[in-house]
Scaffold this motif. Structure first.
Motif, PDB file in Angstrom:
ATOM      1  N   TYR A   1       5.898  -7.360   6.324  1.00  0.00           N
ATOM      2  CA  TYR A   1       6.769  -6.932   5.555  1.00  0.00           C
ATOM      3  C   TYR A   1       8.052  -6.465   6.514  1.00  0.00           C
ATOM      4  N   LYS A   2       7.757  -6.232   7.557  1.00  0.00           N
ATOM      5  CA  LYS A   2       8.815  -5.820   8.536  1.00  0.00           C
ATOM      6  C   LYS A   2       9.692  -7.096   9.245  1.00  0.00           C
ATOM      7  N   TYR A   3       9.082  -8.384   8.686  1.00  0.00           N
ATOM      8  CA  TYR A   3       9.640  -9.348   9.481  1.00  0.00           C
ATOM      9  C   TYR A   3      10.198 -10.511   8.697  1.00  0.00           C
ATOM     10  N   PHE A   4      10.523 -10.122   7.339  1.00  0.00           N
ATOM     11  CA  PHE A   4      10.860 -10.819   5.992  1.00  0.00           C
ATOM     12  C   PHE A   4      12.326 -10.595   5.693  1.00  0.00           C
ATOM     13  N   GLY A   5      13.010 -11.538   5.559  1.00  0.00           N
ATOM     14  CA  GLY A   5      14.360 -11.342   5.396  1.00  0.00           C
ATOM     15  C   GLY A   5      15.270 -10.527   6.370  1.00  0.00           C
ATOM     16  N   THR A   6      16.213 -10.027   6.167  1.00  0.00           N
ATOM     17  CA  THR A   6      17.295  -9.558   7.016  1.00  0.00           C
ATOM     18  C   THR A   6      18.056  -8.329   6.701  1.00  0.00           C
ATOM     19  N   THR A   7      17.291  -7.626   5.678  1.00  0.00           N
ATOM     20  CA  THR A   7      17.644  -6.094   5.199  1.00  0.00           C
ATOM     21  C   THR A   7      16.521  -5.314   5.029  1.00  0.00           C
ATOM     22  N   GLY A   8      16.643  -4.140   4.565  1.00  0.00           N
ATOM     23  CA  GLY A   8      15.621  -3.148   4.226  1.00  0.00           C
ATOM     24  C   GLY A   8      14.613  -2.732   5.348  1.00  0.00           C
ATOM     25  N   THR A   9      13.485  -3.503   5.418  1.00  0.00           N
ATOM     26  CA  THR A   9      12.409  -2.987   6.493  1.00  0.00           C
ATOM     27  C   THR A   9      12.478  -4.080   7.547  1.00  0.00           C
ATOM     28  N   ALA A  10      13.417  -5.075   7.548  1.00  0.00           N
ATOM     29  CA  ALA A  10      13.319  -6.065   8.559  1.00  0.00           C
ATOM     30  C   ALA A  10      13.700  -5.247  10.030  1.00  0.00           C
ATOM     31  N   THR A  11      12.917  -5.679  10.964  1.00  0.00           N
ATOM     32  CA  THR A  11      12.644  -4.800  12.173  1.00  0.00           C
ATOM     33  C   THR A  11      13.291  -5.903  13.293  1.00  0.00           C
TER      34      THR A  11
ATOM     35  N   ASN B   1       0.839  -1.218   0.201  1.00  0.00           N
ATOM     36  CA  ASN B   1      -0.060   0.035   0.094  1.00  0.00           C
ATOM     37  C   ASN B   1       0.926   1.421  -0.054  1.00  0.00           C
ATOM     38  N   THR B   2       2.147   1.202   0.789  1.00  0.00           N
ATOM     39  CA  THR B   2       2.999   2.396   0.908  1.00  0.00           C
ATOM     40  C   THR B   2       4.274   1.929   0.164  1.00  0.00           C
ATOM     41  N   GLU B   3       4.992   2.751  -0.175  1.00  0.00           N
ATOM     42  CA  GLU B   3       6.331   2.574  -0.692  1.00  0.00           C
ATOM     43  C   GLU B   3       7.083   1.644   0.215  1.00  0.00           C
ATOM     44  N   GLU B   4       6.979   1.793   1.377  1.00  0.00           N
ATOM     45  CA  GLU B   4       7.884   1.127   2.182  1.00  0.00           C
ATOM     46  C   GLU B   4       7.508  -0.355   2.232  1.00  0.00           C
ATOM     47  N   GLN B   5       6.191  -0.672   2.194  1.00  0.00           N
ATOM     48  CA  GLN B   5       5.629  -2.058   2.132  1.00  0.00           C
ATOM     49  C   GLN B   5       6.284  -2.830   0.638  1.00  0.00           C
ATOM     50  N   ASN B   6       6.806  -2.285  -0.161  1.00  0.00           N
ATOM     51  CA  ASN B   6       7.158  -2.682  -1.559  1.00  0.00           C
ATOM     52  C   ASN B   6       8.542  -2.872  -1.377  1.00  0.00           C
ATOM     53  N   ILE B   7       8.961  -4.009  -0.482  1.00  0.00           N
ATOM     54  CA  ILE B   7      10.215  -4.315  -0.202  1.00  0.00           C
ATOM     55  C   ILE B   7      11.176  -4.463  -1.594  1.00  0.00           C
ATOM     56  N   SER B   8      12.556  -4.665  -1.349  1.00  0.00           N
ATOM     57  CA  SER B   8      13.301  -4.834  -2.363  1.00  0.00           C
ATOM     58  C   SER B   8      13.638  -6.137  -2.731  1.00  0.00           C
ATOM     59  N   ASP B   9      13.944  -6.442  -3.851  1.00  0.00           N
ATOM     60  CA  ASP B   9      14.437  -7.789  -4.601  1.00  0.00           C
ATOM     61  C   ASP B   9      15.421  -8.210  -3.514  1.00  0.00           C
ATOM     62  N   GLU B  10      16.366  -7.457  -3.292  1.00  0.00           N
ATOM     63  CA  GLU B  10      17.421  -7.688  -2.232  1.00  0.00           C
ATOM     64  C   GLU B  10      17.022  -8.298  -0.869  1.00  0.00           C
ATOM     65  N   GLN B  11      15.984  -7.664  -0.259  1.00  0.00           N
ATOM     66  CA  GLN B  11      15.437  -8.283   0.975  1.00  0.00           C
ATOM     67  C   GLN B  11      14.833  -9.728   0.743  1.00  0.00           C
ATOM     68  N   ILE B  12      14.191  -9.788  -0.588  1.00  0.00           N
ATOM     69  CA  ILE B  12      13.767 -11.106  -0.583  1.00  0.00           C
ATOM     70  C   ILE B  12      14.758 -12.163  -0.966  1.00  0.00           C
ATOM     71  N   HIS B  13      15.678 -11.727  -1.491  1.00  0.00           N
ATOM     72  CA  HIS B  13      16.825 -12.704  -1.846  1.00  0.00           C
ATOM     73  C   HIS B  13      17.473 -13.114  -0.476  1.00  0.00           C
ATOM     74  N   SER B  14      17.575 -12.175   0.349  1.00  0.00           N
ATOM     75  CA  SER B  14      18.029 -12.318   1.925  1.00  0.00           C
ATOM     76  C   SER B  14      17.330 -13.477   2.417  1.00  0.00           C
ATOM     77  N   GLN B  15      15.935 -13.344   2.301  1.00  0.00           N
ATOM     78  CA  GLN B  15      15.191 -14.220   3.055  1.00  0.00           C
ATOM     79  C   GLN B  15      15.436 -15.518   2.479  1.00  0.00           C
ATOM     80  N   ILE B  16      15.200 -15.790   1.271  1.00  0.00           N
ATOM     81  CA  ILE B  16      15.462 -17.226   0.749  1.00  0.00           C
ATOM     82  C   ILE B  16      16.933 -17.588   1.234  1.00  0.00           C
ATOM     83  N   ASP B  17      17.864 -16.905   1.228  1.00  0.00           N
ATOM     84  CA  ASP B  17      19.235 -17.388   1.870  1.00  0.00           C
ATOM     85  C   ASP B  17      19.193 -17.849   3.411  1.00  0.00           C
ATOM     86  N   VAL B  18      18.279 -17.106   4.085  1.00  0.00           N
ATOM     87  CA  VAL B  18      18.158 -17.880   5.545  1.00  0.00           C
ATOM     88  C   VAL B  18      17.285 -19.114   5.649  1.00  0.00           C
ATOM     89  N   LEU B  19      16.384 -19.360   4.657  1.00  0.00           N
ATOM     90  CA  LEU B  19      15.703 -20.388   4.601  1.00  0.00           C
ATOM     91  C   LEU B  19      16.714 -21.802   4.198  1.00  0.00           C
TER      92      LEU B  19
END
Length: 312
Positions: free
Chosen positions: A199-209, A73-91
């Motif tokens: 979106y704040k609990y996904f991956g290890t960078t960007g919006t990860a809180t 809904n907001t720009e912040e929620q539109n997380i980056s590809d990098e953040q998504i890739h960081s989550q796959i790495d963790v898994l």
């Protein structure tokens, strides 16, 4: 892509893990006779698999194609590809027991640590065989989503899943009520099958809180997707619930934060709760392992309700 921080979205981040998988499970049990019967069959098949006298053939590594649906809904929620890739790495670290912090497992539980032999990758082909990044992006007018699966349908402001027998669908969005995520157990409707993560609990960078900034919410929820229950047995501290896994100590309820070993409950001394398990409620930096019997349940799930992924 730049993530713009909206200060109002940064505030009021939960400090205690909250997962709605069991809530969703009970809702489906109440509403759907089909789900109820599927769950009975799946648990019966799981028990048969676990108690089978025949030696299970050692399987190779199973590779799970993933599609991540970013619903923003907001720009912040539109997380980056990098953040998504960081989550796959963790898994891939967590499900292969190659995460560096596995060294934190107390010696009392070290022999129980197990490699689930599962790896994840963002799919490069969509269901029509077209080339894809494995990431979809949907702008929505919905400011947040509740535990009603509305994020999983285009008609309710979300986006529809890709075929659930071919892909692990992960929706990333703003969740309500301090919720970190939830999953659907095997046996539920294909149109809602998958995992939802805030979106704040996904991956290890960007919006990860912090304290949920190391990608462990997805590890926990995908554990449910593979038919694992909360380690505390979801009995509100009564000591009579079960996660249906033999090698995890009986514990009173979910642990939160960063407990100190040993954390004793339900007369489970001297070693106490296995709070460092991915299926507890502790902070991301404190959950570090699956056990052998949890992996056996995952194996049973791959032989049964998720068998389509064995031949993907």
């Amino acid at each position: 892509m730049t993530n713009h921080t909206n200060s109002s979205e940064r505030t009021n981040s939960p400090t205690t893990r909250k997962c709605a998988t069991i809530e969703m499970h009970h809702k489906l049990l109440k509403e759907s006779e089909q789900y109820k019967n599927s769950r009975i069959q799946i648990e019966s098949m799981t028990n048969e698999y676990l108690t089978s006298a025949r030696l299970q053939a050692e399987r190779g590594v199973v590779k799970i194609p993933v599609v991540v649906h970013v619903v923003w809904n907001t720009e912040e929620q539109n997380i980056s590809d990098e953040q998504i890739h960081s989550q796959i790495d963790v898994l891939n670290l967590d499900f292969r027991a190659t995460n560096p912090d596995i060294a934190n497992v107390p010696s009392a539980f070290k022999d129980l640590v197990s490699d689930a032999k599962i790896e994840f990758f963002l799919t490069s082909k969509d269901s029509n065989g077209n080339v894809t990044t494995g990431i979809t992006r949907t702008h929505t007018t919905q400011q947040s989503f509740a535990v009603n699966d509305s994020v999983k349908s285009k008609n309710t402001g979300g986006t529809n899943p890709w075929p659930a027998d071919k892909y692990l669908n992960i929706w990333v969005c703003q969740l309500e009520d301090g919720l970190l995520g939830y999953a659907q157990f095997p046996g539920g409707p294909p149109k809602t099958d998958g995992v939802v993560i805030g979106y704040k609990y996904f991956g290890t960078t960007g919006t990860a809180t912090e304290p949920f900034h190391l990608g462990r919410t997805a590890t926990h929820e995908i554990g449910h997707w593979f038919n694992l229950f909360h380690i505390g047995g979801d009995d509100r501290g009564a000591c009579n619930g079960s996660d249906r896994v033999a090698d995890t100590p009986n514990q009173a309820d979910q642990n939160t934060g960063k407990p100190i070993f040993p954390q004793i409950s339900c007369d489970n001394g001297p070693n106490g709760d296995m709070f460092m398990n991915y299926m507890d409620y502790v902070d991301d930096d404190t959950m570090v392992m699956f056990t052998k019997d949890q992996v056996a349940r995952i194996d049973a799930c791959l032989e049964g309700p998720r068998s389509s992924f064995l031949n993907n």
